[in-house]
Design an enzyme around this catalytic site. Structure first.
Site, PDB file in Angstrom:
ATOM      1  N   LYS A  78       0.828  -1.214   0.000  1.00  0.00           N
ATOM      2  CA  LYS A  78       0.000   0.000   0.000  1.00  0.00           C
ATOM      3  C   LYS A  78       0.862   1.265   0.000  1.00  0.00           C
ATOM      4  O   LYS A  78       0.605   2.196  -0.770  1.00  0.00           O
ATOM      5  CB  LYS A  78      -0.914  -0.032   1.225  1.00  0.00           C
ATOM      6  N   THR A 113       3.943   1.505  -1.001  1.00  0.00           N
ATOM      7  CA  THR A 113       4.668   1.553  -2.267  1.00  0.00           C
ATOM      8  C   THR A 113       3.773   2.103  -3.372  1.00  0.00           C
ATOM      9  O   THR A 113       4.208   2.926  -4.189  1.00  0.00           O
ATOM     10  CB  THR A 113       5.194   0.146  -2.614  1.00  0.00           C
ATOM     11  N   ARG A 116       2.524   8.316   6.764  1.00  0.00           N
ATOM     12  CA  ARG A 116       2.855   8.173   8.186  1.00  0.00           C
ATOM     13  C   ARG A 116       4.360   8.001   8.350  1.00  0.00           C
ATOM     14  O   ARG A 116       5.041   7.520   7.453  1.00  0.00           O
ATOM     15  CB  ARG A 116       2.173   6.926   8.754  1.00  0.00           C
ATOM     16  N   LYS A 135      11.980  -7.192   9.528  1.00  0.00           N
ATOM     17  CA  LYS A 135      12.205  -6.428   8.307  1.00  0.00           C
ATOM     18  C   LYS A 135      10.916  -5.746   7.873  1.00  0.00           C
ATOM     19  O   LYS A 135       9.855  -6.334   7.888  1.00  0.00           O
ATOM     20  CB  LYS A 135      12.656  -7.405   7.223  1.00  0.00           C
ATOM     21  N   ALA A 169      -3.139   1.668  14.060  1.00  0.00           N
ATOM     22  CA  ALA A 169      -4.407   1.644  13.316  1.00  0.00           C
ATOM     23  C   ALA A 169      -5.455   0.762  13.994  1.00  0.00           C
ATOM     24  O   ALA A 169      -6.507   0.510  13.427  1.00  0.00           O
ATOM     25  CB  ALA A 169      -4.165   1.190  11.883  1.00  0.00           C
ATOM     26  N   PHE A 195      -3.685  -0.522   7.564  1.00  0.00           N
ATOM     27  CA  PHE A 195      -4.394  -1.794   7.373  1.00  0.00           C
ATOM     28  C   PHE A 195      -5.370  -1.740   6.189  1.00  0.00           C
ATOM     29  O   PHE A 195      -5.119  -1.022   5.214  1.00  0.00           O
ATOM     30  CB  PHE A 195      -5.115  -2.205   8.659  1.00  0.00           C
TER      31      PHE A 195
END
Lengths: 556, 556
Positions: free
Chosen positions: B71, B73, B94, B105, B273, B301
């Site tokens: 999302k 990206t 954010r 990672k 979230a 999310f």
């Protein structure tokens, strides 16, 4: 009378780019943090290695009293004064901790017309160094508990973890806690506690590192605790020194700001002066020495703690020598050392002053013992009387000590010109023969004895049975050739805070030792040392506010 | 294939001053933080109030799966694509939390050729906002315990303190602790626990404030706990909102950076979230809308959590409306929703894909319910097959949904041009009729029922006896007119994380409510919500390092 913050907010700051230009810095040498703060490259020192070093002046003081000595204010004022008399000078200071700012009035940014600016930023988050140290410290702490939680392959004894979490806050409720409660999903229960960030070994390491590699090496040598077999466990055993160094890659860069008179000031690092060495970073001091013909820097508390550690620990780690010392005292503080209670300090009392001079005398002898030239700075207060000031001057003349009255709070650099001139003259006559209190080859016990005897004036030391065992154990571990870092009350030359002046006929009780192998010293505790302060009944925070247009009020 | 950090380190960044100039910002509008980051003035929005707003595009997604949707990206790639087709666009994101960076990672800086830079700084300390929030949060916590320690004039019940300390770290050992142990000098013992910083109510407040005054007012309304008589105690009762606001005076300023293609990006705030609303700050989004003709922003999310809260909470607090929505999905994630285990995702499986489309369908209906135009973005993965992609396109055509394939990870903005063009066309046709899920005048229970029914597709809700009592109590306190913030698993439309796809015939169990009166919403907990993550057995930190010349390796 205007407050420090009012004076600060009326000051006219130059853009930090201008300060950087005046220091002949190119764009790769520094990065801006806002318009009036910058970070210097941690490579700058290396780049300037061929430049000769400026003269390093250490500012220290008598044992601190509630009357106040103004050591930081004199440091800033002296730097301004040197510039006024045409000596290119850079100031090197510690950065303040946020916790005490919230608790009690007072910061480490100087005062009056001898302040470093922007004082609000410097006293709050500044460029984030303390936050980065907090993060690195707590990342390590989380890795330790995670290691135990995930099976404890290293056999860490949860009762013998020495490395604590930190917070840059005065928070007594975190002094003694139990973590890991609530069952298998919430870690392994154990006793723990938080220190304030400036007490983190990582803060001491940052300040004693010569570069990023040195920092990583020191971090890898932190002893985090012991196995069930009482073998020390190092950070390198957890293999997280790379990640921790990464978290500190910007924090290691010294910060450049300016004083109220636009004198450049490098403010970087601020370890505790009891369980650590209480000085700004080696990178700050040495970079300042490359950028200025003179550097004025300070060490925490009185000469028995801060200066001793500056000279025995910091100059060794940084491989440099200072050129002169300033010993700061005030009439008020000397009278307290002579037995006057805080509420009676405004009354003239030459007899008490005379008695209090003994405290100053001991610190003078200490600096003489280090073979360093010095000037005494009597930092003026409005309540000082003519007779009191004359007494001090006569006393100094009698002993052939150089002395200068300073009035840097009210007058800025102008109020420090006599001190500046005497210092330049003293340095130019250059008769120093720098000698440290102990040799690294001395045993840990010998080092402690030498400091107690020659710096504190103690007759003897008393080792607890725990300390005796630790001395043997630490020597066994190969830690015996490290310097010692004495954690003693700052208020007295002895280990009893109520013995002011120049106590005699006392012993120093050695309660316990702690290994700061990463920082590179052994901490020697002579009593209860508070490493997490508490807030007072009416915290200073209650008066703080920020106006609609973002102006801070009530900070000082 | 290059890693994100390798791609990032090869990128050619413009000086941030150049990005600021391109946005027509004057020197008073921004401050540099290094050469490639800046803070925008919190007054900038006000200064630009006469400028028309750019079009606001919200990027949301299907329910997240371990397969990854990308999302962030897509958000970055879409912003770059819009600029490529000549639309002046600013991205609003954010800021990531440091804790998870050390643990597993993954960050929130996009990926591949659709990243925001400098990714190392953004993923580590950035401009210190999270550290400032941590400080403000923990200053308040220390004030609470200090108040009790100093006599407890407010009669705070130590068993009913709701406000927890925070740390920006994954540290499970701090989830459940006992503080204040060790006798009268160490505070009053009580059960406590730390949250991760992004779960602090102060983070939510920062993100929902329209200016510094609004921030102070919201902070004063935080409920820190209850008296022994169960009366709520607010921050204003402790009178520390001024000091806490002071600590946040810089953190409230939105941060300006750029993408790998030099598209401006404002990155500011990052609340959880679940127990918070999961969106970047109102100041970031609204400032971006003044600086760009288009704003691309995202919410946490899937659409059931992030988009619902963006539309029901954030747009209300900020008094603005979005213009279009992008719903991101991937073939892989849709197949997981259709029942394929993670290890079999590389195999073509059109049947599973077909089943998984039901999850997407529900989120589409939700966005349609809000009356907003949307485009579906299918974010390409190398393992997607021709048949799978054709199936999705046919399905969208059949339903008359706009769909675009994106390949922004590998191609940057170029890979998002189809999406950008469809969006511009969709916005220009402007047939939106924005309607929220509930009215503020609805009772808290009605609000919960409306979300559960229309957004989750639940048949009913089940209220625990505790939740029933709390609903009555909260209404009594005058909190009934606040929006609700649902804390539900992100993995399923239901409250059971294992029910993928589009579950039916379920109830949502409401366990407990928590008042976030400062932030301005009531948190509704539908199960155990973890507010302090733990580290995995092999933390990502083990691979991180910094080279001698300060280059970070192993961060991603």
């Amino acid at each position: 009378m205007k407050t420090d913050i009012e004076i600060a907010q009326e000051a006219s700051l130059k853009p930090i780019s201008e300060i950087a230009e005046e220091l002949n810095l190119s764009l790769e040498d520094w990065e801006p943090y806002g318009h009036t703060k910058a970070k210097l490259s941690d490579k700058l020192l290396d780049k300037l290695s061929d430049k000769p070093n400026g003269k390093i002046i250490l500012v220290t003081a008598i044992n601190p009293t509630p009357a106040g000595e103004g050591k930081s204010t004199v440091t800033v004022g002296l730097g301004q004064a040197l510039n006024k008399i045409g000596k290119k000078t850079v100031i090197a200071l510690r950065e303040p901790s946020l916790g005490p700012v919230m608790g009690i009035k007072g910061g480490a940014a100087g005062g009056g017309y001898s302040q470093v600016l922007p004082m609000e930023d410097i006293n709050l988050h500044f460029t984030g160094d303390l936050h980065a140290i907090t993060s690195a410290n707590n990342a390590l702490a989380a890795m330790i508990d995670n290691h135990i939680h995930q099976g404890n392959a290293l056999h860490i004894d949860p009762r013998r973890i020495e490395f604590k979490r930190v917070m840059d806050m005065n928070d007594r409720a975190l002094r003694q806690i139990v973590v890991g409660l609530g069952g298998p999903l919430r870690g392994v229960p154990r006793e723990d506690g938080f220190n304030i960030t400036v007490a983190s070994e990582i803060m001491a390491i940052l300040c004693l590192s010569n570069d990023l590699n040195d920092l990583k090496k020191r971090i890898s040598n932190i002893v985090i605790g012991y196995t069930y077999q009482e073998e020390p466990i190092y950070v390198k055993d957890l293999a997280v020194e790379g990640a921790l160094t990464m978290l500190l890659k910007d924090a290691i860069k010294p910060n450049l700001v300016q004083t109220i008179e636009n004198t450049p000031a490098i403010i970087h690092g601020g370890p505790f002066a009891n369980i650590a060495h209480g000085c700004n970073s080696i990178l700050a001091t040495k970079t300042a020495a490359k950028l200025g013909d003179y550097v004025v820097t300070e060490a925490g508390f009185g000469a028995d703690l801060g200066a001793e550690k500056f000279l025995d620990i910091k100059t060794r780690a940084g491989n440099f020598e200072p050129d002169a010392v300033v010993i700061v005292a005030t009439v008020r503080a000397l009278k307290m050392h002579g037995g006057v209670p805080k509420n009676n300090l405004t009354e003239e009392n030459v007899d008490a002053l005379k008695a209090g001079m003994e405290n100053l005398k001991k610190h003078i002898e200490t600096i003489e013992g280090f073979g360093l030239p010095f000037v005494i700075a009597i930092n003026k207060f409005p309540t000082d009387t003519e007779n009191e000031v004359q007494y001090i001057e006569a006393w100094c003349n009698e002993h052939q000590y150089q002395v200068a009255l300073t009035d840097v709070w009210a007058k800025g650099g102008e109020g420090g010109i006599e001190l500046a001139e005497k210092l330049v003259h003293t340095i130019d006559s250059d008769n120093r023969n720098f000698t440290r209190v102990y040799e690294l080859e001395d045993s840990l016990e010998t080092k402690i004895r030498k400091i107690a005897h020659t710096v504190y004036g103690a007759d003897d030391i008393e080792l607890s049975s725990k300390a005796k065992k630790q001395l043997a154990f630490f020597e066994e571990q190969g830690w015996g050739n490290l310097p010692v870092c004495m954690a003693k009350t700052q208020y007295s030359l002895s280990d009893n805070p109520s013995l002011l002046g120049r106590p005699t006929g006392f012993s120093i009780s050695i309660r316990e030792l702690r290994p700061s192998i990463g920082a590179g010293f052994i901490v020697v505790l002579t009593g209860d040392v508070m490493t997490m302060p508490g807030l007072p009944k009416q915290p200073a925070a209650l008066k703080m506010d920020v106006t609609e247009d973002g102006k801070i009020v009530g900070l000082f």
